[in-house]
Design an enzyme around this catalytic site. Sequence first.
Site, PDB file in Angstrom:
ATOM      1  N   GLY A  97      40.172  41.789  34.167  1.00 50.86           N
ATOM      2  CA  GLY A  97      39.534  41.975  35.378  1.00 50.86           C
ATOM      3  C   GLY A  97      39.149  40.894  36.088  1.00 50.86           C
ATOM      4  N   GLY A 108      36.132  39.258  39.219  1.00 52.68           N
ATOM      5  CA  GLY A 108      35.034  39.498  39.928  1.00 52.68           C
ATOM      6  C   GLY A 108      34.782  38.195  41.079  1.00 52.68           C
ATOM      7  N   GLY A 109      33.337  38.282  41.709  1.00 54.52           N
ATOM      8  CA  GLY A 109      33.369  37.199  42.532  1.00 54.52           C
ATOM      9  C   GLY A 109      33.238  35.820  42.002  1.00 54.52           C
ATOM     10  N   MET A 110      32.749  35.766  40.582  1.00 53.03           N
ATOM     11  CA  MET A 110      32.486  34.509  40.013  1.00 53.03           C
ATOM     12  C   MET A 110      33.258  34.089  39.235  1.00 53.03           C
ATOM     13  SD  MET A 110      28.431  35.093  39.123  1.00 53.03           S
ATOM     14  CE  MET A 110      28.463  33.602  37.754  1.00 53.03           C
ATOM     15  N   VAL A 127      38.266  37.764  33.802  1.00 57.92           N
ATOM     16  CA  VAL A 127      37.998  38.152  32.726  1.00 57.92           C
ATOM     17  C   VAL A 127      39.232  38.516  31.955  1.00 57.92           C
ATOM     18  CG1 VAL A 127      36.763  39.552  31.162  1.00 57.92           C
ATOM     19  CG2 VAL A 127      35.839  39.139  33.377  1.00 57.92           C
ATOM     20  N   LYS A 133      35.310  35.093  29.646  1.00 59.10           N
ATOM     21  CA  LYS A 133      35.306  35.103  31.400  1.00 59.10           C
ATOM     22  C   LYS A 133      35.212  33.626  31.670  1.00 59.10           C
ATOM     23  CE  LYS A 133      32.130  37.811  33.247  1.00 59.10           C
ATOM     24  NZ  LYS A 133      31.278  38.610  33.573  1.00 59.10           N
ATOM     25  N   ASP A 189      20.573  41.066  37.922  1.00 57.65           N
ATOM     26  CA  ASP A 189      21.766  41.823  38.692  1.00 57.65           C
ATOM     27  C   ASP A 189      22.470  42.923  38.023  1.00 57.65           C
ATOM     28  OD1 ASP A 189      23.738  41.840  40.709  1.00 57.65           O
ATOM     29  OD2 ASP A 189      25.236  40.663  39.529  1.00 57.65           O
TER      30      ASP A 189
END
Length: 622
Positions: free
Chosen positions: A19, A21-23, A26, A41, A135
Amino acid sequence: MITQGVFIADRYEIIDRVGSGGMSDVYRAKDHILGREVAIKILKQEFSEDATFVAKFRTEAQSAAGLEHPNIVNIYDVGSENGMYFIVMEYVEGITLKTYIEKKGQLNFKEAISIAIQVGRGIEAAHQKGIIHRDIKPQNIIISTEGKVKVTDFGIARAASSNTIHADLMGSVHYSSPEQARNGFVDGKSDIYSLGIVMYEMVTGRVPFDGDNTVAIAIQHLQEEMVAPSAYAPDLPISLEKIILKATMKKADRRYATISDMLMDLKKALVSPNEDFVTIVESDLGQTRVMTKITPEEDQSLSRRAAEALTFNDDYDDEEEYYDDDDYYDDDDYDDEDDEADSKMDRILTISGIVAAIAIVAILVAIIGNISGLFSFGSKKVTMINVVGTQYEQAVEQLGELGVKEDNIVVSYEENDSDDGTVTNQSVPEGKQFSLNDTLRLTVAGKESSGDSSDSGKSGSSSSSESSTSGDTVAVPSVVGLTQADATQTLSNSFITVTSTSQEFSDEVPSGSVISQSIEAGEMVAKNSSITLVISKGKEEVTYNYSIQNPYDGECTYEIAEIGKSGTIPKNGAINISEVKVDTLTVTLTYTPLYLSGDGTMKPNPNATETSTQAVKGTPNN
């Protein structure tokens, strides 16, 4: 980019990427010390370069690592390597709640409550340790293939909230509380608000506030009243609707005081879904009522009745197979009534998860089938691979394995320093989604030969391809001087796997780049052969030691300009200074002799002060 086979911290072997994400990205990895699969991550570059964010990120991640709960994705390790920062977490096989909602649409109220209770329990455990998630959103909630619900990214959002580069804000703002939207004080009630929005989405299939940008959505959280969930889910019980409305009140003091209070009402909603028992302060939904505090005995009884109420009559015909009272509620199994209530609730939540797991497995099968081409849901999309640096024919072969037809590839040629036939650019970058009905444009080194672009691409690259690959053998490319990530990708494109790396100091090769490779460039090897790389640690820092003697017949002072150091050296003494990064120091010595004064005491004679300045060479440390 990290690729399969790369080792992190000489312990975690990357298996595949799961995966992005924005940060962070993974990856699934193998922990070779403990022999288990983990999720890693890895922070994206723009975050890793922000020292303030990195410090806060590590502090918050280490704090969250102390959380251990069945409904929380546990953090095992936090570390860094060559400027790359990572978190090692529990690997959970399953899908996010966001994907689950997207695939299933509206969830029935019992399933929504089951998921909300498990999420709430994870939040409750964190709040009890003083950790606020900040979050909560479906993307951070994972439903495993066994039906267990787990919350991830505890503690990470706090670090992100102080960083100006918050690339994932658009996804988060849909679930942010009004106080987060105005950068106000954030506490446990902010997590309650976000969970309320998640529940709204579960039962309606949509978020209450949406817009073209984050500012528009944030203003809605601050100013606009949301449409009651029953407007989109007419069969929604009043108890669950009012739980959602209370959790999402704009003023924090009107929400549930604690997540534990919200969990209590969720259990009640399972027992009496159509009972109007939820108290909403200063609401337009009716007169405020005062609820008496529930005793622990009543709480245990409620948990037991909630467990017994957790069935799925509307959706599953084989209900009795999952909810057989004779199997799951035998009073002889429990000596203590309090333990019985909690145990039943836990077991039934797990069993209800099995029902959800059936749906999840079906969704995963559909997704995999769609990717593999077994099923077709509209225009099939694939994740683009990197073919830059490979010969055209090899690129076409790799793209063909991905599902991209050669008829959908348009080739243009340019003369440059690359070998003829080498792909130098692709119109869709690696990692992006690509529809198999679209056109992929490749730029190939060399001159275009006769025929159309596709044919010329083949003819222009055939001789080079034959020289680099032959049957099941490939020529090893040179990766010396490339970064570790680029070298790994280049070798992977040539069907060669990096199985291990080591590090050495180098005066010539920059830190993080390849010094040498175990197989020489140009050597022919079998496809899927293994190779090891030596990675540069940069220049080894040489330090110097100094010994400075006092040459005077008495105590003297010293000053060293390069290191800003000063002090006193006794008569016949010396000072030793170590670990200095410069090879020469400028030392100034000052000596003031003493004289016998009229009162019989020895005093300094400033008129006879002597000063000397000298350059002193250091002795390097080996």
